[in-house]
Design a protein around this motif. Sequence first.
Motif, PDB file in Angstrom:
ATOM      1  N   GLU A  28       0.835  -1.203   0.000  1.00 24.71           N
ATOM      2  CA  GLU A  28       0.000   0.000   0.000  1.00 24.71           C
ATOM      3  C   GLU A  28       0.868   1.250   0.000  1.00 24.71           C
ATOM      4  O   GLU A  28       0.594   2.207  -0.730  1.00 24.71           O
ATOM      5  CB  GLU A  28      -0.909   0.016   1.227  1.00 24.71           C
ATOM      6  N   SER A  29       1.903   1.239   0.823  1.00 23.12           N
ATOM      7  CA  SER A  29       2.798   2.393   0.887  1.00 23.12           C
ATOM      8  C   SER A  29       3.468   2.639  -0.461  1.00 23.12           C
ATOM      9  O   SER A  29       3.530   3.778  -0.926  1.00 23.12           O
ATOM     10  CB  SER A  29       3.850   2.182   1.981  1.00 23.12           C
ATOM     11  N   MET A  30       3.945   1.579  -1.085  1.00 16.33           N
ATOM     12  CA  MET A  30       4.633   1.738  -2.374  1.00 16.33           C
ATOM     13  C   MET A  30       3.681   2.222  -3.455  1.00 16.33           C
ATOM     14  O   MET A  30       4.045   3.058  -4.289  1.00 16.33           O
ATOM     15  CB  MET A  30       5.311   0.432  -2.762  1.00 16.33           C
ATOM     16  N   VAL A  31       2.442   1.734  -3.447  1.00 14.47           N
ATOM     17  CA  VAL A  31       1.451   2.187  -4.430  1.00 14.47           C
ATOM     18  C   VAL A  31       1.138   3.673  -4.212  1.00 14.47           C
ATOM     19  O   VAL A  31       1.075   4.450  -5.174  1.00 14.47           O
ATOM     20  CB  VAL A  31       0.175   1.324  -4.354  1.00 14.47           C
TER      21      VAL A  31
ATOM     22  N   ALA B  29       3.717   3.101   5.836  1.00 14.86           N
ATOM     23  CA  ALA B  29       5.079   2.600   6.055  1.00 14.86           C
ATOM     24  C   ALA B  29       5.379   2.482   7.546  1.00 14.86           C
ATOM     25  O   ALA B  29       5.955   1.483   7.990  1.00 14.86           O
ATOM     26  CB  ALA B  29       6.090   3.517   5.377  1.00 14.86           C
ATOM     27  N   LEU B  30       4.990   3.484   8.306  1.00 14.08           N
ATOM     28  CA  LEU B  30       5.234   3.454   9.749  1.00 14.08           C
ATOM     29  C   LEU B  30       4.499   2.288  10.406  1.00 14.08           C
ATOM     30  O   LEU B  30       4.999   1.682  11.352  1.00 14.08           O
ATOM     31  CB  LEU B  30       4.836   4.778  10.394  1.00 14.08           C
ATOM     32  N   GLU B  31       3.336   1.958   9.890  1.00 13.14           N
ATOM     33  CA  GLU B  31       2.573   0.825  10.411  1.00 13.14           C
ATOM     34  C   GLU B  31       3.297  -0.498  10.184  1.00 13.14           C
ATOM     35  O   GLU B  31       3.129  -1.437  10.958  1.00 13.14           O
ATOM     36  CB  GLU B  31       1.184   0.777   9.773  1.00 13.14           C
ATOM     37  N   THR B  32       4.100  -0.571   9.128  1.00 20.56           N
ATOM     38  CA  THR B  32       4.807  -1.823   8.828  1.00 20.56           C
ATOM     39  C   THR B  32       6.009  -2.031   9.730  1.00 20.56           C
ATOM     40  O   THR B  32       6.414  -3.161   9.963  1.00 20.56           O
ATOM     41  CB  THR B  32       5.318  -1.861   7.376  1.00 20.56           C
TER      42      THR B  32
ATOM     43  N   THR C 236      11.936  -0.136   7.965  1.00 19.14           N
ATOM     44  CA  THR C 236      12.648   1.136   7.790  1.00 19.14           C
ATOM     45  C   THR C 236      12.833   1.508   6.328  1.00 19.14           C
ATOM     46  O   THR C 236      12.717   2.682   5.971  1.00 19.14           O
ATOM     47  CB  THR C 236      14.002   1.084   8.520  1.00 19.14           C
ATOM     48  N   SER C 237      13.100   0.544   5.471  1.00 19.32           N
ATOM     49  CA  SER C 237      13.310   0.869   4.054  1.00 19.32           C
ATOM     50  C   SER C 237      12.033   1.404   3.413  1.00 19.32           C
ATOM     51  O   SER C 237      12.089   2.320   2.582  1.00 19.32           O
ATOM     52  CB  SER C 237      13.822  -0.344   3.284  1.00 19.32           C
ATOM     53  N   ILE C 238      10.891   0.869   3.817  1.00 20.27           N
ATOM     54  CA  ILE C 238       9.620   1.364   3.294  1.00 20.27           C
ATOM     55  C   ILE C 238       9.360   2.772   3.823  1.00 20.27           C
ATOM     56  O   ILE C 238       8.919   3.660   3.095  1.00 20.27           O
ATOM     57  CB  ILE C 238       8.457   0.414   3.680  1.00 20.27           C
ATOM     58  N   GLU C 239       9.678   2.992   5.092  1.00 19.97           N
ATOM     59  CA  GLU C 239       9.531   4.326   5.676  1.00 19.97           C
ATOM     60  C   GLU C 239      10.414   5.336   4.945  1.00 19.97           C
ATOM     61  O   GLU C 239       9.965   6.437   4.603  1.00 19.97           O
ATOM     62  CB  GLU C 239       9.894   4.297   7.163  1.00 19.97           C
ATOM     63  N   ALA C 240      11.664   4.961   4.699  1.00 19.19           N
ATOM     64  CA  ALA C 240      12.590   5.864   3.996  1.00 19.19           C
ATOM     65  C   ALA C 240      12.038   6.234   2.620  1.00 19.19           C
ATOM     66  O   ALA C 240      12.117   7.384   2.199  1.00 19.19           O
ATOM     67  CB  ALA C 240      13.970   5.222   3.868  1.00 19.19           C
TER      68      ALA C 240
END
Length: 115
Positions: free
Chosen positions: A4-7, A35-38, A41-45
């Motif tokens: 979801e974050s990447m989309v 991202a924070l929910e996951t 860290t890489s998704i957050e960045a």
Amino acid sequence: KPTESMVLRTFAKFRTFQGKMDDAERMARAAIERALETGITSIEAGGWEALAEVMLANGRVEEAISLFEQTVRLNSKINRVARLPVNHLRLAEACLAVEDYNRAEAHLNRAKELF
């Protein structure tokens, strides 16, 4: 949630290209929330990087610099070296936009070292 974050990041880029900056910012911020929910860290960045891109495109350069610096901190923390040169190049570009030539050069040199 990572997907979801990447989309949402991708949609933020599309909206930026379309000049729909409010939508772009909203989507980038939503990407960060997901991202924070996951806890990844890489998704957050990636979310912070997407928001930084929106800010830079919207002329909110100081905010973009702060967000790109956040991205560098996160990517450094997890040793995600593949993204660091790009982060420093974008920081250099943002520093040039505010005529901070010394900082821009420092970021260019750091990107060159990392490449």
